[in-house]
Design an enzyme around this catalytic site. Sequence first.
Site, PDB file in Angstrom:
ATOM      1  N   ASN A   1       0.838  -1.193   0.000  1.00 49.68           N
ATOM      2  CA  ASN A   1       0.000   0.000   0.000  1.00 49.68           C
ATOM      3  C   ASN A   1       0.882   1.255   0.000  1.00 49.68           C
ATOM      4  O   ASN A   1       2.107   1.171  -0.019  1.00 49.68           O
ATOM      5  CB  ASN A   1      -0.962  -0.033   1.187  1.00 49.68           C
TER       6      ASN A   1
ATOM      7  N   HIS B   1      23.467   2.317  11.622  1.00 51.84           N
ATOM      8  CA  HIS B   1      24.680   3.112  11.826  1.00 51.84           C
ATOM      9  C   HIS B   1      25.306   2.749  13.168  1.00 51.84           C
ATOM     10  O   HIS B   1      24.597   2.421  14.120  1.00 51.84           O
ATOM     11  CB  HIS B   1      24.345   4.601  11.806  1.00 51.84           C
TER      12      HIS B   1
ATOM     13  N   ALA C   1      -0.775  -3.061  13.542  1.00 47.25           N
ATOM     14  CA  ALA C   1      -0.437  -1.685  13.179  1.00 47.25           C
ATOM     15  C   ALA C   1       0.422  -1.019  14.245  1.00 47.25           C
ATOM     16  O   ALA C   1       0.256  -1.248  15.433  1.00 47.25           O
ATOM     17  CB  ALA C   1      -1.715  -0.883  12.969  1.00 47.25           C
TER      18      ALA C   1
ATOM     19  N   ARG D   1      -0.349 -13.921  20.631  1.00 47.94           N
ATOM     20  CA  ARG D   1      -0.961 -15.245  20.724  1.00 47.94           C
ATOM     21  C   ARG D   1      -0.825 -15.967  19.389  1.00 47.94           C
ATOM     22  O   ARG D   1      -0.492 -15.361  18.367  1.00 47.94           O
ATOM     23  CB  ARG D   1      -2.438 -15.144  21.103  1.00 47.94           C
TER      24      ARG D   1
END
Length: 196
Positions: free
Chosen positions: A83, A113, A158, A181
């Site tokens: 997306n 880094h 998310a 889970r």
Amino acid sequence: MDNKEKMLGGYLYDATDLSLCKERLRAKDLCFKYNNLKPSDTKSRRKIILKLFGKVGNNFNIESDFWCDYGYNIEAGNNFYVNHNCVMLDCNKIKFGDNVLIAPNCGFYTAGHPLDVDNRNKWIEYAYPVTVGSNVWFGANTIVLPNVKIGDNVVIGAGSVVSKDIPSNVLAYGSPCRVIREITEEDKNKYIKAEK
């Protein structure tokens, strides 16, 4: 060993190396061209991704904007969907299996880094691979950091920051991302509405 070999081998390397800069510019130009095509121009968009990626399977769709460092270090299997606003810092390999879904604003970063300021200020970096199995869904705003392996049949929720390996067949989320889970048979019917 040149800087590209060091980069792909997981050693500290000079990111300002002229040949690496040239390869990054090639990829950025292709990304720019891709991001400025009409979404309906699927033929031209497909040609660019085939030129950019190291490997891509059948049935892929990558929404604009998409950015990467080199492109040739990205490998994706069949049924690959990305997306909007995805960034892949592919200084090392980023490999995706089949049936991978990536929500908006996700990042896959192989580059890092040094913590030591003296080395960091010399513009040296390291790069470790990211490996993603098949049947994986990444929720929006997920970040996957260097040297992470994600198994098959995984859902990453998310807003996650994935800094450690995630095993197969689990729901994982959080910052840092952790297994919540296992995904079970019960999950198959969770979002199905019964017909009247």
